[in-house]
Scaffold this active site. Structure first.
Site, PDB file in Angstrom:
ATOM      1  NE  ARG A  79       2.407  44.069  50.631  1.00 18.70           N
ATOM      2  CZ  ARG A  79       1.257  44.178  50.083  1.00 18.70           C
ATOM      3  NH1 ARG A  79       0.244  43.372  50.488  1.00 18.70           N
ATOM      4  NH2 ARG A  79       0.826  44.671  48.814  1.00 18.70           N
ATOM      5  CE1 TYR A 218       9.297  42.471  49.038  1.00 17.59           C
ATOM      6  CE2 TYR A 218       7.374  42.350  50.287  1.00 17.59           C
ATOM      7  CZ  TYR A 218       8.000  43.065  49.577  1.00 17.59           C
ATOM      8  OH  TYR A 218       7.731  44.060  48.677  1.00 17.59           O
ATOM      9  CE  LYS A 227       2.917  48.076  52.557  1.00 15.67           C
ATOM     10  NZ  LYS A 227       2.566  49.474  52.103  1.00 15.67           N
ATOM     11  CG  HIS A 247      -1.267  51.615  51.731  1.00 15.88           C
ATOM     12  ND1 HIS A 247      -1.575  50.708  50.537  1.00 15.88           N
ATOM     13  CD2 HIS A 247      -0.050  51.485  51.767  1.00 15.88           C
ATOM     14  CE1 HIS A 247      -0.397  50.278  50.075  1.00 15.88           C
ATOM     15  NE2 HIS A 247       0.628  50.728  50.807  1.00 15.88           N
ATOM     16  CB  SER A 269       1.656  47.401  46.926  1.00 16.29           C
ATOM     17  OG  SER A 269       1.399  47.579  48.476  1.00 16.29           O
ATOM     18  CB  CYS A 271      -0.604  51.775  42.373  1.00 18.09           C
ATOM     19  SG  CYS A 271      -1.248  50.195  41.786  1.00 18.09           S
ATOM     20  CG  ASP A 294       3.990  52.342  52.361  1.00 16.21           C
ATOM     21  OD1 ASP A 294       3.267  52.107  51.378  1.00 16.21           O
ATOM     22  OD2 ASP A 294       4.065  51.462  53.123  1.00 16.21           O
ATOM     23  NE  ARG A 389       8.815  46.760  46.884  1.00 15.01           N
ATOM     24  CZ  ARG A 389       7.536  47.515  47.191  1.00 15.01           C
ATOM     25  NH1 ARG A 389       7.478  48.560  47.759  1.00 15.01           N
ATOM     26  NH2 ARG A 389       6.346  46.828  46.689  1.00 15.01           N
ATOM     27  CD  GLU A 517       4.730  66.768  32.387  1.00 16.36           C
ATOM     28  OE1 GLU A 517       4.336  67.727  32.979  1.00 16.36           O
ATOM     29  OE2 GLU A 517       5.766  66.801  31.584  1.00 16.36           O
TER      30      GLU A 517
END
Ligand code: GDP
Ligand code: PGA
Ligand code: MN
Length: 606
Positions: A79, A218, A227, A247, A269, A271, A294, A389, A517
């Protein structure tokens, strides 16, 4: 309507006047060789993927049924936030965190760019729906694009085709989404595998609910349902109508006693949203099922609870780091085929590979289409781009919750905000109440990732993980969150938590093992809701002691867990001026309640 002699233009499968006149207008402006009204069929997929293979854009992957490898232009991999605009009439409505240009001026600039921009190409008209078609008021969009890559990706990521155009009838509202790669082809000229333009604009007109995108192929810049529509335009709509477009992933957590909780989580994004959404719990008897990875659209139900719907139909996930240990459910989803891989590496025998995946293949073709060996990796040249991706259908996910496409949505018990912070932010903290939770969201910070162009690693504020996606003034957005909490029945509101899987030890290693975990943290969270888990009051929020987390069977140093949970008052005091500075950036629209929360934090820190 003027009779334009463009083949296909008049084969419209609709009598929708507004749609027809917009399509004509765009065709006249962009001058494509041909117009195709997309029907979303398998035949269309086969035809267009075939065309992409012939053009050298796609390479079929013999090891994976109906799947394709694709490399973008090396300058079109993420982006482009600095080229993303919110063109409200009043600049104050875009606010300090968005790029702004006067809408008329922007239209004039972009109209010049679009003029003739589809020459030599096919213009595709893709009617799509965000969220279930069976909704009372389905959320339609129509994307016009000159990119076959976009059409086939939209097949995966959204609900497309005939059933959409039929449901739209002759007058349904829709968001017009105009996209051109900005690379007209001169007569007889050869195409390149990834056409795009150095000049890029990702533009939103929130008052008109319209999107114009130019120059990039992209995902986040070109698949306009994602988005652009589901966050930037939808957030502006949600503010007007009293709901939330966020988001966030959506997951269903079932305890060994069969108690069900739905959790929504906002992380910037790259994360960890997709990973958490598909998590395989490491604690016995607990189950996670996926509803979205997302985006969550959330509205209050008649019972006062907040109900979430995932508007998407596929996953557009970060490839690097995905493997059979970290995210086995993503691997299983991809194994079924029907997927597009962009900017990963390709193996000699027709499979894909990326950093972090099992195995260490010797001879690869890198995302830059060059021969690649582990020696190149050792020299710092990754085989896959860090923001490479996979694009794959939701319904292939083996842990998809059956209610994932229920138009009513699912009632959310907990909202998580999280980022990537090497220091300061504890593994998990619970907000005292809604307003404190909004403060935690509004001051969320994270290290920048490869999902957007620019410096990776730099800490920035990313409120509610929405910094690049709020379609209006960020201060008004915080106020909207505060207001919704006030209007709602406090007992029915989701509880808000702040998490950080990415805290590091002095040697740079992650203090918390993460991935599966993280189920241990989810368990503590829902046990807080059910009143069974202990927490200590801290300046930052309610935090578990290490022994309040279920660590059974976890092979990790107790001291690391304690360090991951620790609140260091000095580190937090150092955070105060940064928050202050951030609030100053927002300007006059910042709700006074956010300053109150900051003052209260300062006081608690002493
Ligand atoms: P999204 O863009 O928010 O959906 O993020 P992803 O789930 O795709 O993850 C982005 C990157 O972070 C990937 O490389 C993951 O392997 C990595 N990641 C995800 N969850 C964790 C976690 O719990 N711990 C660590 N250390 N890394 C994670
Ligand atoms: P994500 O979204 O990184 O949040 O998965 C895709 C994108 O930003 O382009
Ligand atoms: Mn993701």
């Amino acid at each position: 309507m003027t009779a334009l002699a463009i083949p296909g233009l008049d084969h419209a499968p609709t009598t929708h006047e507004r749609l027809l006149s917009w399509v004509h207008e765009v065709a006249e402006l962009t001058s494509p060789d041909e117009v195709v009204w997309c029907d979303g069929t398998q035949e269309e997929w086969d035809r267009l993927t075939g065309r992409l293979v012939d053009a050298g854009t796609f390479v079929p992957l013999p090891k994976r049924p109906n799947s394709f490898w694709c490399a973008s232009d090396p300058d079109d991999v993420a982006r482009v936030e600095e080229r993303t605009f919110i063109c409200s009439r009043d600049p104050a409505d875009a606010g300090a965190t968005n790029n702004w240009l006067d809408p008329a001026e922007m239209k004039s600039v972009m109209t010049d760019l679009y003029r003739g921009s589809m020459r030599g190409r096919t213009m595709y008209v893709i009617p799509f729906c965000m969220g279930p078609l069976a909704a009372d008021k389905p959320m339609f969009g129509v994307e016009i694009t000159d990119s076959e890559y976009v059409v086939v990706s939209m097949h995966i990521m959204t609900r497309v085709g005939r059933r959409v155009i039929e449901r739209m009838g002759s007058d349904a509202d829709f968001v017009p989404c105009l996209h051109s790669v900005g690379a007209p082809l001169a007569e007889g000229a050869d195409d390149v595998p990834w056409p795009c333009n150095e000049t890029k604009y990702i533009t939103h007109f929130p008052e008109e609910k319209t999107i114009w995108s130019f120059g990039s192929g992209y995902g986040g810049n070109a698949l306009l349902g994602k988005k652009c529509y589901s966050l930037r335009i939808a957030s502006a709509l949600a503010r007007e109508e009293g709901w939330l477009a966020e988001h966030m992933l959506i997951l269903k957590l079932t305890s060994p006693a069969d108690r069900v909780h739905y959790v929504a989580a906002a992380f910037p994004s790259a994360c960890g949203k997709t990973n958490l959404a598909m998590l395989e719990p490491t604690i016995p008897g607990w189950r996670v099922e996926t509803l979205g990875d997302d985006i969550a659209w959330m509205r209050f139900g008649k019972d006062g609870r907040l109900y979430a719907v995932n508007p998407e139909n596929g996953f557009f996930g970060v490839a690097p780091g995905t493997n059979w240990k970290t995210n086995p459910n993503a691997m299983r989803t991809l194994e079924q085929g029907n997927s597009i891989f962009t900017n990963v590496a390709r193996t000699a025998d027709g499979d894909v590979w990326w950093e972090g995946m099992e195995g260490s293949p010797e001879n690869l073709t890198s995302w830059k289409k060059q021969a690649w060996t582990p020696a190149d990796g050792a020299a710092g040249e990754p085989a896959a781009h860090p923001n490479s991706r996979y694009c794959t259908p939701m319904n292939q996910c083996p842990v998809l919750a059956p209610e994932w496409d229920d138009p009513q949505g699912v009632p959310i018990s907990a909202i998580l905000f999280g980022g990537r912070r090497a220091t300061t932010v504890p593994l998990v903290a619970q907000a005292r109440d809604w307003q404190h939770g909004v403060f935690l969201g509004a001051t969320l910070s994270s290290e920048k990732t490869a999902a957007a162009t620019g410096a990776v690693g730099q800490v920035r504020r990313d409120p509610m993980a929405m910094l690049p996606f709020i379609g209006y003034n960020a201060g008004d957005y915080f106020q909207h969150w505060v207001d919704l909490g006030k209007q709602a029945d406090a007992a029915a509101l989701p509880s808000i938590f702040y998490v950080n899987w990415f805290r590091r030890g002095e040697d740079g290693r992650f203090l918390w093992p993460g991935f599966g975990e993280n189920s241990r943290v989810l368990k503590w969270i829902v046990e807080r809701l059910d009143g069974d888990a202990a927490a200590a009051e801290t300046a930052v929020g309610l935090v578990p002691a290490a022994d309040a987390l279920d660590l059974s069977g976890l092979d990790v140093d107790q001291a690391d867990v304690e360090a991951a949970l620790a609140i260091d008052a000095d580190e937090w005091r150092a955070e105060l001026p940064l928050i202050e500075e951030w609030f100053d950036t927002i300007g006059p629209a910042l709700p006074s309640t956010m300053r109150d929360e900051l003052a209260a934090l300062r006081q608690r820190l002493g």
